[in-house]
Design a protein around this motif. Structure first.
Motif, mmCIF file in Angstrom:
data_model
loop_
_atom_site.group_PDB
_atom_site.id
_atom_site.type_symbol
_atom_site.label_atom_id
_atom_site.label_comp_id
_atom_site.label_asym_id
_atom_site.label_seq_id
_atom_site.Cartn_x
_atom_site.Cartn_y
_atom_site.Cartn_z
ATOM 1 N N HIS A 1 -7.969 -44.111 42.981
ATOM 2 C CA HIS A 1 -8.618 -45.038 43.975
ATOM 3 C C HIS A 1 -7.878 -45.644 45.031
ATOM 4 O O HIS A 1 -6.861 -46.436 44.824
ATOM 5 N N HIS B 1 -12.072 -50.563 39.069
ATOM 6 C CA HIS B 1 -12.230 -51.885 38.861
ATOM 7 C C HIS B 1 -12.520 -52.191 37.163
ATOM 8 O O HIS B 1 -12.028 -52.545 36.030
ATOM 9 N N HIS C 1 -17.286 -48.428 43.410
ATOM 10 C CA HIS C 1 -16.745 -49.865 42.869
ATOM 11 C C HIS C 1 -17.800 -50.468 42.007
ATOM 12 O O HIS C 1 -19.025 -50.153 42.101
ATOM 13 N N HIS D 1 -8.034 -46.370 49.495
ATOM 14 C CA HIS D 1 -8.559 -46.721 50.776
ATOM 15 C C HIS D 1 -7.634 -46.087 51.902
ATOM 16 O O HIS D 1 -6.918 -46.772 52.327
ATOM 17 N N ASP E 1 -5.714 -48.780 44.880
ATOM 18 C CA ASP E 1 -6.838 -49.519 45.632
ATOM 19 C C ASP E 1 -6.026 -50.185 47.084
ATOM 20 O O ASP E 1 -6.406 -51.215 47.451
HETATM 21 FE FE FE Z 1 -11.600 -50.193 46.590
#
Ligand code: FE
Ligand code: GUN
Length: 425
Positions: free
Chosen positions: A65, A263, A223, A67, A314
């Motif tokens: 995960h 998460h 998410h 971005h 993340d």
């Molecule tokens: Fe994220």
């Protein structure tokens, strides 16, 4: 075929660290592991050995995960909780990816850093912008690293400059799929269906994305239950859903095809049961959860329940691209959770956390993340000699590398059997 020799360490099971001092590993031209041996096998007696000496050979890391468009914000802007953090810092940065020239600049740095950190497979959020997202895919193909790439869907509760339509995200994801199939990259780089999260996707968009998953079999990432305000908001937005996870599940975005949910700090009860039943992966992002004051995901509980758990940086809610740091955070956060539960939730062992970053995350890509026969050879050669001045055991050397080492110690990187050289642009 290639025959490598080194100090080999890997985790076939969470609590089983396999150690083969001066061992051999045979890798077929297809990139798959033929076998792993304590001594040079007789059948290969005449084979040339590629000898890594006293270095460590470990499976490469998998970041499930991250971005890519938030790369420039890494190490910045961590003074807010999730929802204001998105609006204040994250959305304005992602907006810039409407300009594909800007995107190329940042995405090259991002992929270069994955290479540096020894992360050979990743599952990545791009933005709503199809042109920039296609460029990101190209950069991965050129680098030879494996990745799932998500064109992001967002059509509500988001600034106008960062909204697309249901048609945009469906057509864009289809086009990315077709483009990558035609370009041909042995399936290392593939699309993944990516609704940002429930607050930013209308029911119509979620339904269309679920239908696309059913039609194409493409995997899904999003998410889930990251932050308390977010969860309350989802309750208001989706009053008919029995839990946050149900808002994905009702549209076929929750394990109907392979699914990653980042998460899950507050996942429990029905949501936990649904994840277990549907085989949904929890992607634990302890660095991000610390930075945004989100919470502590009950990882021991997930593991006890047999739920798939992987790890993610993340970035940029996580401030570092290194999976070594994520392993360390996972252990440390689990120890805080252990203290908070008065010892009820046993903390993660080093071996368990290493397993999560290698074999557990790798399983999303097939047979990846371990050194067993039939596995794809994704590997790192680590020179920890500067940390090994006192003749530590191999297990201690791995521990010290995880806590004290960094990307500079990685001397060679392999993805599916192929050595990857530094991408230069
Ligand atoms: Fe994220
Ligand atoms: N939830 C929705 N979008 C995001 C994001 O970009 N980062 C994190 N950490 N959580 C999110």
């Amino acid at each position: 075929m290639k025959l490598y020799k080194a100090n080999i360490l890997f985790t076939p099971e969470p609590n089983k660290l396999e150690i083969i001092p001066n061992g051999y590993i045979a890798v077929l031209n297809s990139g798959l592991i033929k076998g792993i041996y304590k001594e040079k096998p007789e059948e290969y007696e005449w084979r040339e050995v590629i000898d890594f000496g006293d270095k460590l050979l470990i499976p490469a890391f998998n970041d499930l995960h991250v971005h890519a468009p938030q790369y420039r914000n890494m190490g910045l802007a961590l003074d807010l909780e999730l929802l204001p953090w998105l609006n204040t810092y994250t959305f304005p940065e992602e907006r810039k990816f409407a300009d594909y020239q800007y995107a190329i600049k940042i995405y090259r740095r991002f992929v270069h850093e994955l290479w540096m950190q020894g992360t050979m497979r990743s599952s990545v959020f791009a933005t709503i912008h199809p042109e920039a997202t296609r460029r990101l895919a190209d950069i991965f193909v050129q680098a030879g690293m494996g990745s799932y790439i998500g064109l992001v869907g967002m059509n509500r509760n988001s600034p106008d400059f960062l909204c697309n339509s249901t048609k945009d995200v469906i057509d864009g994801t289809r086009m990315l799929k077709k483009y990558l199939e035609e370009r041909g990259n042995d399936d290392l780089v593939k699309p993944i269906i990516t609704p940002r999260f429930v607050p930013s996707c209308s029911d119509e968009m979620l339904k269309a994305l679920g239908d696309l998953a059913a039609e194409t079999g493409l995997p899904v990432q999003s998410h889930l239950s990251e932050n308390r305000s977010e969860i309350d908001w989802v309750k208001q937005l989706e009053p008919d859903s029995t839990c946050y996870g149900d808002a994905y599940n009702r549209y076929g975005l929750f394990g109907q095809t392979p699914t990653l949910m980042a998460h899950c700090c507050y996942t429990d009860g029905e949501e936990l049961e649904l994840m277990k039943r549907n085989g949904v992966y929890v992607v634990h992002c302890p660095m991000s959860n610390s930075n945004l004051s989100s919470g502590m995901a009950p990882i021991r509980k997930f593991l006890n329940e047999g739920i798939n758990v992987a790890l993610g940086t993340d970035v940029s809610a996580g401030h570092n691209m290194s999976m070594l740091r994520v392993i360390q955070y996972a252990i440390q956060v689990s120890k805080l959770h252990y203290a908070q539960t008065h010892g009820e939730m046993q903390f993660l062992s080093l071996s368990e956390a290493f397993y999560l970053a290698t074999k557990a995350g790798g399983s999303f890509f097939g047979k990846v993340g371990s050194f067993e026969p039939g596995y794809e050879f994704d590997a790192l050669v680590v020179d920890d000699s500067y940390l090994n001045y006192d003749n530590y055991t191999l297990e201690q050397r791995l521990e010290r590398y995880i806590y004290l080492g960094d990307d500079r110690d990685i001397k060679r990187r392999f993805c599916r059997g192929k050595e990857l050289v530094e991408p230069v642009y």
